[in-house]
Design a protein around this motif. Structure first.
Motif, PDB file in Angstrom:
ATOM      1  N   LEU A 156       0.809  -1.206   0.000  1.00 40.42           N
ATOM      2  CA  LEU A 156       0.000   0.000   0.000  1.00 40.42           C
ATOM      3  C   LEU A 156       0.848   1.265   0.000  1.00 40.42           C
ATOM      4  N   TRP A 157       2.100   1.137   0.426  1.00 48.92           N
ATOM      5  CA  TRP A 157       2.987   2.287   0.579  1.00 48.92           C
ATOM      6  C   TRP A 157       3.990   2.409  -0.565  1.00 48.92           C
ATOM      7  N   VAL A 158       4.682   1.318  -0.882  1.00 47.59           N
ATOM      8  CA  VAL A 158       5.783   1.361  -1.844  1.00 47.59           C
ATOM      9  C   VAL A 158       5.342   1.789  -3.250  1.00 47.59           C
ATOM     10  N   PRO A 159       4.175   1.336  -3.777  1.00 40.42           N
ATOM     11  CA  PRO A 159       3.805   1.763  -5.127  1.00 40.42           C
ATOM     12  C   PRO A 159       3.664   3.270  -5.291  1.00 40.42           C
ATOM     13  N   ARG A 160       3.474   3.990  -4.213  1.00 43.40           N
ATOM     14  CA  ARG A 160       3.330   5.445  -4.296  1.00 43.40           C
ATOM     15  C   ARG A 160       4.689   6.164  -4.311  1.00 43.40           C
ATOM     16  N   MET A 161       5.758   5.415  -4.115  1.00 40.44           N
ATOM     17  CA  MET A 161       7.070   6.032  -3.992  1.00 40.44           C
ATOM     18  C   MET A 161       7.764   6.104  -5.344  1.00 40.44           C
ATOM     19  N   LYS A 162       8.412   7.230  -5.602  1.00 35.49           N
ATOM     20  CA  LYS A 162       9.192   7.365  -6.824  1.00 35.49           C
ATOM     21  C   LYS A 162      10.455   6.524  -6.748  1.00 35.49           C
ATOM     22  N   ASN A 163      11.012   6.404  -5.553  1.00 36.61           N
ATOM     23  CA  ASN A 163      12.228   5.621  -5.336  1.00 36.61           C
ATOM     24  C   ASN A 163      11.985   4.581  -4.245  1.00 36.61           C
ATOM     25  N   PRO A 164      11.583   3.359  -4.626  1.00 37.94           N
ATOM     26  CA  PRO A 164      11.325   2.304  -3.631  1.00 37.94           C
ATOM     27  C   PRO A 164      12.527   1.987  -2.763  1.00 37.94           C
ATOM     28  N   ILE A 165      13.738   2.347  -3.219  1.00 42.02           N
ATOM     29  CA  ILE A 165      14.931   2.028  -2.432  1.00 42.02           C
ATOM     30  C   ILE A 165      14.928   2.738  -1.084  1.00 42.02           C
ATOM     31  N   VAL A 166      14.157   3.799  -0.956  1.00 37.80           N
ATOM     32  CA  VAL A 166      14.054   4.483   0.342  1.00 37.80           C
ATOM     33  C   VAL A 166      13.412   3.551   1.359  1.00 37.80           C
ATOM     34  N   ALA A 167      12.302   2.917   0.981  1.00 39.76           N
ATOM     35  CA  ALA A 167      11.645   1.958   1.874  1.00 39.76           C
ATOM     36  C   ALA A 167      12.536   0.750   2.118  1.00 39.76           C
ATOM     37  N   ILE A 168      13.185   0.262   1.057  1.00 37.67           N
ATOM     38  CA  ILE A 168      14.064  -0.895   1.200  1.00 37.67           C
ATOM     39  C   ILE A 168      15.199  -0.585   2.170  1.00 37.67           C
ATOM     40  N   SER A 169      15.749   0.609   2.097  1.00 33.67           N
ATOM     41  CA  SER A 169      16.838   1.002   3.001  1.00 33.67           C
ATOM     42  C   SER A 169      16.384   1.025   4.453  1.00 33.67           C
ATOM     43  N   LEU A 170      15.136   1.456   4.690  1.00 30.32           N
ATOM     44  CA  LEU A 170      14.600   1.455   6.042  1.00 30.32           C
ATOM     45  C   LEU A 170      14.507   0.027   6.582  1.00 30.32           C
ATOM     46  N   PHE A 171      13.978  -0.881   5.762  1.00 27.80           N
ATOM     47  CA  PHE A 171      13.890  -2.282   6.188  1.00 27.80           C
ATOM     48  C   PHE A 171      15.277  -2.885   6.374  1.00 27.80           C
ATOM     49  N   ALA A 172      16.239  -2.482   5.536  1.00 23.84           N
ATOM     50  CA  ALA A 172      17.609  -2.983   5.680  1.00 23.84           C
ATOM     51  C   ALA A 172      18.210  -2.545   7.007  1.00 23.84           C
ATOM     52  N   LEU A 173      17.897  -1.323   7.453  1.00 21.82           N
ATOM     53  CA  LEU A 173      18.376  -0.859   8.752  1.00 21.82           C
ATOM     54  C   LEU A 173      17.796  -1.703   9.882  1.00 21.82           C
ATOM     55  N   PHE A 174      16.525  -2.095   9.749  1.00 25.73           N
ATOM     56  CA  PHE A 174      15.929  -3.005  10.739  1.00 25.73           C
ATOM     57  C   PHE A 174      16.677  -4.330  10.775  1.00 25.73           C
ATOM     58  N   TRP A 175      16.943  -4.887   9.584  1.00 23.51           N
ATOM     59  CA  TRP A 175      17.705  -6.140   9.524  1.00 23.51           C
ATOM     60  C   TRP A 175      19.052  -5.975  10.237  1.00 23.51           C
ATOM     61  N   ALA A 176      19.777  -4.905   9.888  1.00 25.73           N
ATOM     62  CA  ALA A 176      21.115  -4.696  10.444  1.00 25.73           C
ATOM     63  C   ALA A 176      21.079  -4.573  11.972  1.00 25.73           C
ATOM     64  N   ALA A 177      20.100  -3.826  12.493  1.00 28.56           N
ATOM     65  CA  ALA A 177      19.979  -3.677  13.950  1.00 28.56           C
ATOM     66  C   ALA A 177      19.702  -5.018  14.612  1.00 28.56           C
ATOM     67  N   GLY A 178      18.846  -5.829  13.992  1.00 33.74           N
ATOM     68  CA  GLY A 178      18.542  -7.147  14.537  1.00 33.74           C
ATOM     69  C   GLY A 178      19.747  -8.065  14.535  1.00 33.74           C
ATOM     70  N   HIS A 179      20.473  -8.102  13.423  1.00 36.31           N
ATOM     71  CA  HIS A 179      21.663  -8.951  13.337  1.00 36.31           C
ATOM     72  C   HIS A 179      22.700  -8.564  14.394  1.00 36.31           C
ATOM     73  N   LEU A 180      23.006  -7.265  14.471  1.00 37.60           N
ATOM     74  CA  LEU A 180      24.016  -6.797  15.414  1.00 37.60           C
ATOM     75  C   LEU A 180      23.603  -7.060  16.858  1.00 37.60           C
ATOM     76  N   GLY A 181      22.339  -6.786  17.160  1.00 40.07           N
ATOM     77  CA  GLY A 181      21.865  -6.994  18.521  1.00 40.07           C
ATOM     78  C   GLY A 181      21.940  -8.448  18.947  1.00 40.07           C
ATOM     79  N   LEU A 182      21.519  -9.338  18.063  1.00 39.93           N
ATOM     80  CA  LEU A 182      21.544 -10.760  18.406  1.00 39.93           C
ATOM     81  C   LEU A 182      22.967 -11.285  18.563  1.00 39.93           C
ATOM     82  N   TYR A 183      23.894 -10.715  17.809  1.00 37.06           N
ATOM     83  CA  TYR A 183      25.282 -11.154  17.949  1.00 37.06           C
ATOM     84  C   TYR A 183      25.932 -10.578  19.209  1.00 37.06           C
TER      85      TYR A 183
END
Length: 432
Positions: free
Chosen positions: A287-314
């Motif tokens: 519902l959100w990404v199709p409205r974006m001119k640059n989907p990589i902005v949303a992808i980068s936000l999710f990537a930051l979540f991944w990175a925080a999770g990986h680092l925290g668990l380690y």
């Protein structure tokens, strides 16, 4: 868009909508129901470390093989027949493996189930493109959400159902969900046939799901060579990096947490929590990404979540476990984005099917080896540092693909082989 679509946007397509949703619900149930029952299966069927590892590798490997094969099946037999083949394989495989008494037949029938699901993975995006070209975001949100529901609910019910009956019932009962997929599609097919007999020209209500690419099954459709398309390669790379992280979590999160001092029940709950967190992002992304001119902005936000999770668990797996799992769980928005981009980066139903097959085939092939590397690197080094570093590599791969699919371009732009006999309206569609 026809006036009919504007006035009655869902009429004439309810069967297709229900069929897509039930199919999505069924696609992961038989995958995630087995791990909670492995203790019982090991005692009765004779699973050892090698056969357990093979069981973990079967889903991505079969998804990869049939991801590449399914576009050929779709082109030759059509979307609907490919869907029926997927359901038949899934049902027969689930019933057969629940009746077996040995580990290798169980693995063989599991491969049959995964073959059906592999076809289903590829068929869903082009079905959305064909029947709901005007509602791609909404329908994608629904089916990706139900995909997450199926992933989360079957492991939660696996042990209680086995306790009330046995593991065979617990594993085999999900075949009924797969079988239910056929009911709404039968209704849809009957309705479509009646409309064609009444209105052979395809006007009226039939326009609700027939778009300009209705010629996609004809001999005049240009062949698409996805390996020529930067978009196809980008989506395959993006999906590989994303799915690699997800498969590592599903395979290694419980044993990793128990090795750090958490009890088995808490570790299992952490994995279920990780799976459940796919639900809100599955609803949000389409519902959100199709409205974006640059989907990589949303992808980068999710990537930051991944990175925080990986680092925290380690760095602090016991202190703050739930916070780190929350971050990683929200990172799963990248998977919903990958499925959405199949339709956002294709113009036609045929293009969607080719892009879906190519990206999922190569993507799952790359993702399938990640859990193996994660474990073997730990065994070789005696430390989790290098293993978690592989997750950083996966993120780098994912973001490389994200850059490649960010620009608004389509697989048909660079992968099509023009043919002289193509209908004029298709040629116009490909040039737009």
């Amino acid at each position: 868009m026809s006036n009919f679509l504007l006035k009655r946007p869902w009429a004439g397509r309810i069967g297709a909508l229900l069929g897509i949703m039930v199919m999505a619900l069924s696609l992961r149930t038989a995958v995630s129901v087995v791990p909670p029952l492995l203790g019982e299966l090991s005692g009765e069927l004779g699973f050892d470390a090698g056969s357990t590892g093979l069981l973990a590798m079967l889903p991505p490997l079969m998804f990869a093989f049939f991801g590449l094969l399914t576009p050929v099946l779709i082109r030759r037999f059509g979307l609907e027949k490919a869907l029926v083949a997927a359901v038949v394989l899934a049902v027969l495989g689930q019933v057969a493996r629940s009746a077996t008494d040995q580990v290798w037949p169980f693995l063989g029938f599991t491969a049959v189930v995964m073959a059906g699901y592999g076809i289903g993975n590829v068929v869903l995006p082009p079905l959305v493109k064909k029947y709901f070209p005007d509602r791609v975001g909404v329908v994608t949100a629904g089916y990706v959400t139900l995909l997450s529901v199926g992933t989360a609910i079957s492991p939660q019910l696996a042990v209680p159902v086995a306790g009330l009956s046995n593991w065979r019932v617990s594993i085999g009962m999900w075949a009924t969900v797969s079988l239910l997929v056929l009911l709404p599609w039968i209704i849809q097919f009957v309705r479509d046939r009646k409309e064609r007999s009444v209105d052979p020209g395809g006007s009226g209500e039939q326009a609700a799901h027939l778009t300009a690419d209705a010629v996609a099954g004809s001999a005049a459709t240009p062949k698409l060579r996805p390996w020529r398309s930067p978009v196809a390669w980008g989506l395959a790379i993006f999906l590989a990096g994303n799915s690699a992280q997800t498969y590592v979590y599903f395979t290694w999160l419980p044993p990793y947490l128990t090795g750090q001092g958490l009890d088995a029940a808490t570790a299992g709950t952490a994995l279920a929590y990780f799976a459940i967190l796919g639900l809100p992002v599955s609803l949000l992304v389409p519902l959100w990404v199709p409205r974006m001119k640059n989907p990589i902005v949303a992808i980068s936000l999710f990537a930051l979540f991944w990175a925080a999770g990986h680092l925290g668990l380690y760095l602090s797996p016991v202190e703050g476990t739930w916070l780190w799992v929350t971050f990683s769980g929200l990172g799963q928005g990248t998977f919903a984005t990958a499925l959405l981009m199949v339709n956002l980066r294709s113009r036609t139903t045929h293009g969607s099917s080719v892009l879906s097959g190519f990206s999922q085939g190569l993507g799952y092939a790359g993702a399938g080896i990640a859990p193996l590397f994660f474990g073997t690197i730990h065994e070789a080094t005696g430390s989790w540092a290098a293993s978690f570093a592989t997750l950083g590599v996966c993120m780098t791969v994912m973001m490389t693909g994200a850059v490649m699919i960010n620009a608004k371009r389509y697989i048909e732009d660079s992968a099509a082989e023009p043919i002289d006999s193509a209908p004029a309206e298709l040629a116009v569609n490909l040039k737009e």
